[in-house]
Motif scaffolding. Sequence first.
Motif, PDB file in Angstrom:
ATOM      1  N   ALA A  91      -2.150   6.437   1.192  1.00 34.04           N
ATOM      2  CA  ALA A  91      -1.989   4.977   1.124  1.00 34.04           C
ATOM      3  C   ALA A  91      -3.128   4.417   0.282  1.00 34.04           C
ATOM      4  N   ARG A  92      -2.925   3.240  -0.260  1.00 32.38           N
ATOM      5  CA  ARG A  92      -4.019   2.541  -0.941  1.00 32.38           C
ATOM      6  C   ARG A  92      -4.873   1.893   0.130  1.00 32.38           C
ATOM      7  N   VAL A  93      -6.176   2.142   0.097  1.00 30.05           N
ATOM      8  CA  VAL A  93      -7.103   1.591   1.077  1.00 30.05           C
ATOM      9  C   VAL A  93      -7.973   0.558   0.376  1.00 30.05           C
ATOM     10  N   VAL A  94      -8.013  -0.653   0.948  1.00 24.12           N
ATOM     11  CA  VAL A  94      -8.820  -1.734   0.377  1.00 24.12           C
ATOM     12  C   VAL A  94      -9.823  -2.222   1.422  1.00 24.12           C
ATOM     13  N   PRO A  95     -10.907  -2.843   0.973  1.00 24.13           N
ATOM     14  CA  PRO A  95     -11.884  -3.361   1.934  1.00 24.13           C
ATOM     15  C   PRO A  95     -11.262  -4.408   2.855  1.00 24.13           C
ATOM     16  N   ALA A  96     -11.646  -4.359   4.117  1.00 24.67           N
ATOM     17  CA  ALA A  96     -11.153  -5.339   5.087  1.00 24.67           C
ATOM     18  C   ALA A  96     -11.602  -6.731   4.679  1.00 24.67           C
TER      19      ALA A  96
END
Length: 93
Positions: free
Chosen positions: A21-26
């Motif tokens: 999955a693409r993980v982005v900063p919260a």
Amino acid sequence: LPSVVSDVGGVAEATDGGRAARVVPAGDPSAFAEAVSALDRDREGARALAERGARRARERFSEDRMVDAYEVLYERALRLAHQAGAGATPVAA
């Protein structure tokens, strides 16, 4: 469908370090929007990401695997309780 997720809790592990999955900063809606846009621009990459995500979910989070993991956890807890003198008796599998 490909996934875009925030980097919170155990998400990095669940997504195989971003390979499923693409993980982005919260708390970063711009990063989230960019990740979604990038998937829209790269349909083949998005399809591959979705396939890796689905495979990861089947391998790591199937019902059988989760039941097995809970069984190990409960057996360990019973053994520790017994060793501590709580009087619990481990259940034979």
